[in-house]
Design an enzyme around this catalytic site. Structure first.
Site, short mmCIF file in Angstrom:
data_model
loop_
_atom_site.label_atom_id
_atom_site.label_comp_id
_atom_site.label_asym_id
_atom_site.label_seq_id
_atom_site.Cartn_x
_atom_site.Cartn_y
_atom_site.Cartn_z
N ASP A 149 17.15 72.45 57.60
CA ASP A 149 18.04 73.53 57.26
C ASP A 149 17.93 74.66 58.31
OD1 ASP A 149 19.19 72.48 54.94
OD2 ASP A 149 17.62 73.51 53.63
N ASP A 167 25.03 70.32 54.14
CA ASP A 167 25.25 71.05 52.84
C ASP A 167 26.72 71.74 52.71
OD1 ASP A 167 22.65 70.58 52.50
OD2 ASP A 167 22.00 72.59 53.17
#
Length: 184
Positions: A149, A167
């Site tokens: 991330d 995401d």
């Protein structure tokens, strides 16, 4: 529009979304390093952040061994298995249960599939990263089986959990699919 075009569109959206996700993860992790590293002697801080809008929006690397918002840390095999089942289900829906009858559905399922495969790539350890710190789930130097991330949002002291393009594709695709199921 004919079914082959919609199927081609599904795979095109999947390919573009997956390429954007994997490309941006690679670029940001190459530039900023692993969590806890820093790339430049002039920035010797832990979890270095590259701000685009100071204190609000920037890039910061993190690794998530769980799912949404970090839930289920350490359950990588479970989430990888669920990802494989989800992609198989989407393909079966598209190919055998008229999932390509609607253009909107082909687009949304392409987005969701790209998100699933982008995070699955990380969960399977395919980037080849090694842990640079220890925690209850791994030791230093072990292979990383976690989602990369890098997008960071803050508002004052409130910090949204870091996320990535995959995401975003997953969440937006699922919201659109939910709306579709309500109104179609």
């Amino acid at each position: 529009m004919q079914k082959p075009f919609r199927l081609l569109l599904f795979f095109a959206i999947l390919a573009v979304g997956l390429s954007l996700d994997l490309g941006t993860k690679h670029a940001v992790f190459s530039a900023l390093g692993m969590p806890g590293e820093y790339r430049h002697e002039t920035e010797p801080q832990l979890f270095a952040t590259h701000w685009l809008i100071e204190g609000f929006f920037g890039f910061q690397t993190s690794l998530n061994q769980g799912a949404l918002f970090g839930m289920g840390q350490g359950n990588v095999p479970l989430f990888a298995g669920c990802s494989l089942v989800a992609v198989a289900g989407i393909l079966i829906w598209l190919l055998f249960f008229r999932g390509t009858e609607r253009l909107f559905l082909a687009i949304v399922l392409g987005m969701i599939s790209a998100g699933i495969l982008g995070n699955l790539y990380d969960r399977l350890g395919l980037p080849g990263l090694k842990w640079n710190y220890a925690d209850p789930y791994h030791e230093i130097g072990e292979p990383v089986y976690a989602v990369r991330d890098w997008i960071l949002f803050m508002f004052g002291s409130w910090v949204w959990p870091n996320f990535n393009i995959a995401d975003s594709l997953l969440v937006c695709g699922c919201i659109l699919l939910g709306l579709y199921s309500l109104f179609a």
